[in-house]
Scaffold this motif. Structure first.
Motif, PDB file in Angstrom:
ATOM      1  N   PHE A   1     -30.678 -28.339   5.529  1.00 30.90           N
ATOM      2  CA  PHE A   1     -29.982 -28.051   4.145  1.00 30.90           C
ATOM      3  C   PHE A   1     -28.797 -29.037   3.950  1.00 30.90           C
ATOM      4  CE2 PHE A   1     -26.359 -25.549   2.430  1.00 30.90           C
ATOM      5  CZ  PHE A   1     -26.850 -25.664   1.027  1.00 30.90           C
ATOM      6  N   GLY A   2     -27.945 -29.332   5.052  1.00 29.79           N
ATOM      7  CA  GLY A   2     -26.823 -30.303   5.176  1.00 29.79           C
ATOM      8  C   GLY A   2     -27.363 -31.687   4.953  1.00 29.79           C
ATOM      9  N   LEU A   3     -28.472 -32.262   5.287  1.00 34.81           N
ATOM     10  CA  LEU A   3     -28.982 -33.467   4.979  1.00 34.81           C
ATOM     11  C   LEU A   3     -29.344 -33.788   3.387  1.00 34.81           C
ATOM     12  CD1 LEU A   3     -31.203 -34.252   8.065  1.00 34.81           C
ATOM     13  CD2 LEU A   3     -29.041 -35.270   7.803  1.00 34.81           C
ATOM     14  N   PHE A   4     -29.997 -32.786   2.891  1.00 34.79           N
ATOM     15  CA  PHE A   4     -30.109 -32.669   1.453  1.00 34.79           C
ATOM     16  C   PHE A   4     -28.949 -32.543   0.626  1.00 34.79           C
ATOM     17  CE2 PHE A   4     -34.336 -33.162   2.847  1.00 34.79           C
ATOM     18  CZ  PHE A   4     -35.319 -33.854   1.745  1.00 34.79           C
ATOM     19  N   CYS A   5     -27.888 -32.114   1.124  1.00 37.34           N
ATOM     20  CA  CYS A   5     -26.693 -31.919   0.246  1.00 37.34           C
ATOM     21  C   CYS A   5     -26.104 -33.324   0.148  1.00 37.34           C
ATOM     22  CB  CYS A   5     -25.700 -31.155   1.166  1.00 37.34           C
ATOM     23  SG  CYS A   5     -25.928 -29.438   0.879  1.00 37.34           S
ATOM     24  N   VAL A   6     -26.241 -34.016   1.126  1.00 35.94           N
ATOM     25  CA  VAL A   6     -25.587 -35.607   1.153  1.00 35.94           C
ATOM     26  C   VAL A   6     -26.489 -36.449   0.068  1.00 35.94           C
ATOM     27  CG1 VAL A   6     -25.454 -37.443   2.721  1.00 35.94           C
ATOM     28  CG2 VAL A   6     -24.634 -35.250   3.704  1.00 35.94           C
ATOM     29  N   ALA A   7     -27.817 -36.041   0.201  1.00 32.82           N
ATOM     30  CA  ALA A   7     -28.958 -37.007  -0.342  1.00 32.82           C
ATOM     31  C   ALA A   7     -28.595 -36.614  -1.912  1.00 32.82           C
ATOM     32  CB  ALA A   7     -30.305 -36.549   0.109  1.00 32.82           C
ATOM     33  N   SER A   8     -28.394 -35.504  -2.283  1.00 28.34           N
ATOM     34  CA  SER A   8     -27.949 -35.178  -3.658  1.00 28.34           C
ATOM     35  C   SER A   8     -26.882 -35.988  -4.209  1.00 28.34           C
ATOM     36  CB  SER A   8     -27.717 -33.771  -3.825  1.00 28.34           C
ATOM     37  OG  SER A   8     -28.852 -32.895  -3.427  1.00 28.34           O
ATOM     38  N   PHE A   9     -25.950 -36.442  -3.300  1.00 30.44           N
ATOM     39  CA  PHE A   9     -24.700 -37.113  -3.965  1.00 30.44           C
ATOM     40  C   PHE A   9     -24.908 -38.648  -3.374  1.00 30.44           C
ATOM     41  CE2 PHE A   9     -23.086 -33.063  -4.427  1.00 30.44           C
ATOM     42  CZ  PHE A   9     -22.369 -32.953  -5.571  1.00 30.44           C
ATOM     43  N   TYR A  10     -26.117 -39.108  -3.500  1.00 29.22           N
ATOM     44  CA  TYR A  10     -26.215 -40.469  -2.704  1.00 29.22           C
ATOM     45  C   TYR A  10     -27.016 -41.221  -4.197  1.00 29.22           C
ATOM     46  CZ  TYR A  10     -28.206 -44.613  -0.586  1.00 29.22           C
ATOM     47  OH  TYR A  10     -28.839 -46.191  -0.445  1.00 29.22           O
TER      48      TYR A  10
END
Length: 439
Positions: free
Chosen positions: A99-108
């Motif tokens: 979940f944390g990784l895809f939070c970051v991916a969404s703002f990349y």
């Protein structure tokens, strides 16, 4: 229907403050990233990644429709899970990092052409929503598993509301200043680093749920395995139907206000600095509401308490347009209305826990996972509809971040007030169907 489970017949020691605080901190963790998504992802997509606003609105809506099919499946999985860690805790352990990784991916913003960026946004946002279900539905199911004592549930609900409030304050007030500080003027880099920071906190607090919270309330003796037919029973549970509708309407308002506030402060109020005050106040006033709600709702009851608070908030919302020229007065009226609304937001958490008791009394099964999935779905659908309403409205008015015209400004003005006021009015009607707890 009469429910009286103050002791529940279950011999369990009182909850420790570590367990209570860890439970409340869990919603701070989830809210930190999810409120950053709710408040800034539309702005990030349109003004930083430069994606078409109409397409983004469609993405928000379609991804939540996918959740509509996925969330009940997660709920069924939770109810069927049997492990050495319990029914819900394994989801915290194995779901936190993805979940944390895809939070970051969404703002990349990847170095791709327009189509590639759009595809990246679609995949990352959809997967993020699915992973949110995997960690947050078990979290919603956890409260009725931790205790049957109503006073402890009210405490847990208030601490969860406080965690939500703090997450909104931090996510909405700190995001833009941190974007500027960490990005050194490059918003794309700034948003990415802020997402990394907030996702790290979310992961740690989710793992703390695994370490600190225990499940002490077992399923009823002889309870049948949760199956797809259990969804039929859920739809016959009047308490669940009321919570689903009430929460959906609340989060339509919440999602719309989160999505449109940045545009409103910049283009209507001409006061960009107010973003860092208005957004935290949308739900940050839950800190006050979580303290007011228990005695207020105990005295007036769930139905009348919510009616009074929401009716007063609706009146204040109607006054807001006449105060726009005076920022201090606008903020005063706005914060007062937000405090009143926060009482009903706090009530949602306690109502969601009581739904499980009503379900057991009516059908002989608790189905915490499935019922939590249904309530969680109402939150996600509400947030998605609120955000999509704003995106589609801006697209209809021809919003262009490089040249905001009069039509777009008028639309921003309408979008700031109309969805919120209509949702509040509908909530007043909806709560009238709540089956009050007796005994």
């Amino acid at each position: 229907m009469s429910i009286n489970q103050e002791g529940g017949g279950i011999a369990a020691p009182p909850l420790s403050w570590r367990a209570k605080l860890s439970y409340g901190a869990g919603d701070f963790g989830f809210g930190l990233t999810w409120n950053m998504v709710g408040a800034f992802l539309l702005y990030f997509y349109t003004d930083v990644a430069l994606l078409p606003v109409g397409v983004v609105g469609t993405l928000f809506l379609l991804s939540r429709l996918l959740d509509a099919a996925f969330d009940p499946l997660v709920g069924l999985a939770v109810d069927r899970t049997r492990s050495r860690w319990g029914r819900v805790r394994p989801y915290f352990l194995f779901g936190a990092v993805p979940f944390g990784l895809f939070c970051v991916a969404s703002f990349y913003v990847p170095p791709l052409d327009g189509t590639g960026k759009l595809l990246w946004a679609c995949v990352s946002f959809v997967v993020l929503g699915l992973l949110y279900s995997i960690v947050n539905i078990p979290y919603g199911a956890l409260m009725p598993m931790m205790t049957v004592r109503q006073d402890e549930r009210v405490q847990l609900g208030s601490l969860r509301a406080a965690g939500t409030a703090l997450s909104v304050i931090v996510a909405t007030a700190a995001t833009m200043p941190l974007v500027q500080a960490l990005g050194s003027g490059d918003q794309a880099q700034g948003f990415l680093w802020v997402a990394v920071l907030m996702a790290a906190v979310t992961v740690l607090l989710t793992l703390n749920l695994f370490a600190s919270c225990r499940e002490v309330v077992p399923p009823p003796v002889g309870q049948q395995e949760t199956s797809l037919s259990s969804i039929r029973d859920m739809l016959r549970n009047r308490a669940w139907l009321v919570v689903f509708g009430f929460a959906s309407l609340n989060f339509i308002r919440f999602g719309a206000v989160l999505s449109v506030t940045a545009y409103f402060a910049i283009n209507i109020l001409k006061q960009p600095w107010m973003i860092s005050i208005l957004l935290p106040a949308v739900s940050g006033t839950l800190l006050i509401g979580s303290a007011i709600a228990p005695p207020f709702l105990k005295r007036l009851g769930m139905r009348n308490g919510n009616r009074v608070a929401l009716a007063a908030a609706l009146v204040l919302y109607g006054v807001l347009p006449f105060t726009e020229a005076v920022p201090a007065l606008f903020l005063t009226v706005y914060i007062l209305s937000s405090i009143l609304i926060s009482i009903s937001m706090t009530a949602i958490f306690a109502m969601a826990a009581e739904v499980v008791d009503y379900h057991e009394a009516q059908f002989g099964t608790r189905n915490e996972g499935l019922l939590a999935a249904g309530v969680n779905l109402s939150i996600k659908i509400g947030m998605a509809l609120g955000g999509a309403i704003v995106a589609f409205g801006l697209a209809q008015a021809g919003y262009d971040p490089a040249n905001v015209g009069d039509d777009a400004r008028r639309m921003v003005h309408i979008l700031y007030y109309a969805p919120a006021m209509l949702a509040i009015a509908a909530q007043i009607v909806c709560i009238g169907f709540w089956p009050e707890r007796r005994g």
